[in-house]
Design a protein around this motif. Structure first.
Motif, mmCIF file in Angstrom:
data_model
loop_
_atom_site.group_PDB
_atom_site.id
_atom_site.type_symbol
_atom_site.label_atom_id
_atom_site.label_comp_id
_atom_site.label_asym_id
_atom_site.label_seq_id
_atom_site.Cartn_x
_atom_site.Cartn_y
_atom_site.Cartn_z
ATOM 1 N N LEU A 8 0.845 -1.202 0.000
ATOM 2 C CA LEU A 8 0.000 0.000 0.000
ATOM 3 C C LEU A 8 0.878 1.249 0.000
ATOM 4 O O LEU A 8 0.680 2.173 -0.789
ATOM 5 C CB LEU A 8 -0.917 0.007 1.232
ATOM 6 C CG LEU A 8 -2.061 -1.004 1.240
ATOM 7 C CD1 LEU A 8 -2.912 -0.804 2.481
ATOM 8 C CD2 LEU A 8 -2.914 -0.872 0.003
ATOM 9 N N TYR A 9 1.879 1.275 0.918
ATOM 10 C CA TYR A 9 2.774 2.436 1.017
ATOM 11 C C TYR A 9 3.514 2.638 -0.306
ATOM 12 O O TYR A 9 3.610 3.744 -0.830
ATOM 13 C CB TYR A 9 3.767 2.219 2.160
ATOM 14 C CG TYR A 9 4.823 3.295 2.255
ATOM 15 C CD1 TYR A 9 4.523 4.543 2.770
ATOM 16 C CD2 TYR A 9 6.122 3.058 1.791
ATOM 17 C CE1 TYR A 9 5.480 5.531 2.833
ATOM 18 C CE2 TYR A 9 7.081 4.038 1.851
ATOM 19 C CZ TYR A 9 6.760 5.279 2.377
ATOM 20 O OH TYR A 9 7.704 6.260 2.423
ATOM 21 N N ASN A 10 3.983 1.523 -0.866
ATOM 22 C CA ASN A 10 4.721 1.580 -2.122
ATOM 23 C C ASN A 10 3.882 2.205 -3.236
ATOM 24 O O ASN A 10 4.337 3.076 -3.972
ATOM 25 C CB ASN A 10 5.151 0.162 -2.514
ATOM 26 C CG ASN A 10 5.983 0.149 -3.769
ATOM 27 O OD1 ASN A 10 7.028 0.770 -3.828
ATOM 28 N ND2 ASN A 10 5.499 -0.549 -4.783
ATOM 29 N N ASN A 16 4.315 6.031 -6.608
ATOM 30 C CA ASN A 16 3.017 6.518 -7.093
ATOM 31 C C ASN A 16 2.992 6.468 -8.621
ATOM 32 O O ASN A 16 3.814 7.096 -9.281
ATOM 33 C CB ASN A 16 2.778 7.941 -6.596
ATOM 34 C CG ASN A 16 1.389 8.425 -6.937
ATOM 35 O OD1 ASN A 16 1.027 8.501 -8.102
ATOM 36 N ND2 ASN A 16 0.607 8.716 -5.930
ATOM 37 N N PRO A 17 2.068 5.672 -9.196
ATOM 38 C CA PRO A 17 2.128 5.424 -10.643
ATOM 39 C C PRO A 17 2.021 6.699 -11.470
ATOM 40 O O PRO A 17 2.611 6.808 -12.540
ATOM 41 C CB PRO A 17 0.929 4.508 -10.897
ATOM 42 C CG PRO A 17 0.036 4.695 -9.726
ATOM 43 C CD PRO A 17 0.923 5.008 -8.566
ATOM 44 N N CYS A 18 1.254 7.642 -10.968
ATOM 45 C CA CYS A 18 0.975 8.830 -11.758
ATOM 46 C C CYS A 18 2.093 9.855 -11.644
ATOM 47 O O CYS A 18 2.594 10.382 -12.637
ATOM 48 C CB CYS A 18 -0.332 9.413 -11.254
ATOM 49 S SG CYS A 18 -1.056 10.547 -12.350
ATOM 50 N N ILE A 19 2.500 10.147 -10.401
ATOM 51 C CA ILE A 19 3.415 11.268 -10.178
ATOM 52 C C ILE A 19 4.871 10.833 -10.248
ATOM 53 O O ILE A 19 5.707 11.534 -10.810
ATOM 54 C CB ILE A 19 3.090 11.943 -8.825
ATOM 55 C CG1 ILE A 19 1.710 12.581 -8.917
ATOM 56 C CG2 ILE A 19 4.129 12.986 -8.484
ATOM 57 C CD1 ILE A 19 1.189 13.086 -7.616
ATOM 58 N N LEU A 136 -5.035 3.310 -5.407
ATOM 59 C CA LEU A 136 -5.256 4.460 -4.529
ATOM 60 C C LEU A 136 -4.277 5.585 -4.865
ATOM 61 O O LEU A 136 -4.655 6.752 -4.890
ATOM 62 C CB LEU A 136 -5.082 4.048 -3.051
ATOM 63 C CG LEU A 136 -6.266 3.320 -2.429
ATOM 64 C CD1 LEU A 136 -5.954 2.981 -0.974
ATOM 65 C CD2 LEU A 136 -7.529 4.183 -2.482
ATOM 66 N N GLY A 137 -3.025 5.217 -5.142
ATOM 67 C CA GLY A 137 -2.039 6.227 -5.519
ATOM 68 C C GLY A 137 -2.492 6.997 -6.742
ATOM 69 O O GLY A 137 -2.426 8.234 -6.785
ATOM 70 N N THR A 196 12.894 12.047 -7.085
ATOM 71 C CA THR A 196 13.188 11.379 -8.350
ATOM 72 C C THR A 196 11.908 10.862 -8.991
ATOM 73 O O THR A 196 11.188 10.070 -8.409
ATOM 74 C CB THR A 196 14.136 10.187 -8.119
ATOM 75 O OG1 THR A 196 15.161 10.607 -7.241
ATOM 76 C CG2 THR A 196 14.717 9.712 -9.419
ATOM 77 N N THR A 197 11.627 11.336 -10.179
ATOM 78 C CA THR A 197 10.500 10.800 -10.929
ATOM 79 C C THR A 197 11.043 10.167 -12.196
ATOM 80 O O THR A 197 12.204 10.358 -12.545
ATOM 81 C CB THR A 197 9.506 11.912 -11.327
ATOM 82 O OG1 THR A 197 10.147 12.751 -12.295
ATOM 83 C CG2 THR A 197 9.078 12.732 -10.144
ATOM 84 N N ALA A 198 10.170 9.404 -12.878
ATOM 85 C CA ALA A 198 10.601 8.784 -14.135
ATOM 86 C C ALA A 198 11.010 9.863 -15.134
ATOM 87 O O ALA A 198 11.786 9.624 -16.042
ATOM 88 C CB ALA A 198 9.477 7.935 -14.716
ATOM 89 N N ALA A 199 10.478 11.081 -14.922
ATOM 90 C CA ALA A 199 10.762 12.157 -15.864
ATOM 91 C C ALA A 199 12.203 12.632 -15.767
ATOM 92 O O ALA A 199 12.805 12.999 -16.762
ATOM 93 C CB ALA A 199 9.819 13.324 -15.615
#
Lengths: 225, 193
Positions: A8-10, A16-19, A136-137, A196-199
């Motif tokens: 859940l935390y992950n 977070n898949p979106c951000i 949920l993320g 760090t984001t995928a971007a």
């Protein structure tokens, strides 16, 4: 149980898949014109994600490896059709607001991505919690972006007016360019904070886009031939 | 004029631009727009696949799903048909015209997960288009996609040489460019016939 909470935390914070992972950008940009639309889309995706992870995990030893992607697509498309019909029957207002983006949950890379990366390797329980966490993320991210666009674009949140009368809302945030603007500012803030984001993380041949899923698809196809 | 092929084409390519106002195909729009050459090739592949897939989806819906009362299966059928179709196009091109395959080959698998292709098939059904209208809408949508991605690639080639504030490097500046392009494309909304 500890593993389930970790999933859940992950899903909500760490990956977070979106951000953070920047997956599922199409619905993220398209349906976040208001907080309630974001919530509707998020919950629909959450429902599909929980059951797709669960079913794929249960069937992980039955589905032959070479045809796993077509099999996953059939499972996901079936679930999406169920969600589509349920929304049409019980919440027609959300159904008409989300329109074509509901059937397009099928090609949301979060779902196939989680199936490939996690659900087909673990028992049903953690797979299901991974689905809940990721869903949920995604929902939280969509509601936050939707609320931001709704405040800026029409001065309301969930339909309740929050901005004082004399502040003129900036209508463009409710329109198409506003989606790109809000997302650009959000990623810039995360970059500025050093998150760090995928971007900003350079992944070889990925760019944080669906190309990774597509490569999986093409390789699977080649093995068949 | 509503429903005429010209009107459908202009609407699909410019007024309701698939990327900048419908947000379909965002992943490849952001991912494969580093160089004009590559994005033009991807655009070519998308035009090719969308023309075929909207024709096939239309025929399947009109002559198989609708007569049998199975309209609710459209999502499942379309996604499978598109996935299979892209594979077949890839194999066909590899055998018959290696030249085109060389140019478009690596982009074809990318298109399977491009939501724009499925999106067009579903929109065509929603608008109750016939075969000619569906193919026109498909090709025009793909042309709109190509225009958008090539323009963005051109902007990115220039931006790469600029000195940007650190937080805006990478994705944010690309998204900002897309936002400005979307504002420009909103101007097409004023077109009336």
């Amino acid at each position: 149980m500890k593993q389930c909470m970790e999933r859940l935390y992950n899903g909500i914070v760490k990956e977070n898949p979106c951000i953070i992972l920047m997956l599922g950008m199409c619905p993220t940009l398209a349906v976040t014109t208001s907080a309630i639309n974001g919530l509707g889309m998020g919950l629909s995706t959450l429902a599909v994600l929980i059951f797709s992870n669960l079913i794929i995990s249960i069937m992980r030893n039955i589905i032959p490896d070479q045809v796993r992607l077509p099999a996953y697509i059939v499972i996901v498309a079936t679930l999406v059709t169920i969600v589509d019909l349920l929304l049409q029957a019980y919440v027609p207002s959300i159904y008409s607001a989300l329109g074509i983006y509901i059937p397009l949950i099928v090609v949301n890379c979060i779902i196939l991505g989680r199936a490939e990366a996690y659900a087909n390797k673990v028992p049903p329980m953690p797979a299901m919690f991974d689905g809940i966490g990721m869903g949920l993320g995604f929902t939280i991210a969509l509601v936050v972006i939707g609320a931001a666009r709704e405040i800026l674009g029409s001065g309301t949140v969930f339909g309740t007016t929050v901005l004082p009368e004399f502040v003129e809302p900036i209508a463009i945030f409710g329109r198409a360019p506003g989606a790109f603007l809000v997302m650009a500012i959000l990623v810039a803030i995360l970059n500025g904070l050093g998150i760090t984001t995928a971007a900003n993380k350079k992944v070889e041949g990925c760019d944080g886009c669906c190309a990774t899923c597509a490569k999986g698809c093409s390789n699977a196809g080649k093995e068949e031939n | 004029m509503d429903g005429s092929l010209f009107m459908i084409a202009i609407t699909a390519a410019l007024i309701n631009n698939v990327v900048l106002s419908q947000f379909l195909g965002i992943c490849s729009f952001l991912g494969v727009s580093k160089q004009i050459k590559n994005s033009a090739s991807l655009g070519g592949a998308v035009i090719f696949v969308m023309a075929i897939s909207s024709a096939v989806a239309n025929l399947l819906y009109d002559y198989l799903l609708a007569p049998l009362g199975l309209e609710y299966l459209e999502t499942i059928v379309f996604i499978l048909v598109i996935a299979a179709l892209v594979q077949m196009v890839e194999m066909f091109l590899k055998k018959t015209s290696p030249g085109i395959y060389q140019a478009l080959g690596i982009y074809l698998p990318l298109i399977t997960t491009n939501c724009a292709v499925l999106g067009v098939a579903l929109t065509n059904v929603q608008n109750e288009y016939n075969l000619a209208q569906s193919v026109t809408a498909g090709v025009a949508t793909a042309i709109g996609y190509t225009i958008a991605i090539v323009l963005l690639a051109g902007i990115r080639e220039r931006i790469n040489e600029e000195d940007l504030p650190a937080p805006f490097r990478g994705a944010p500046i690309v998204l900002l460019s897309a936002a400005l392009m979307a504002i420009a494309f909103m101007g097409f909304g004023g077109l009336s016939f």
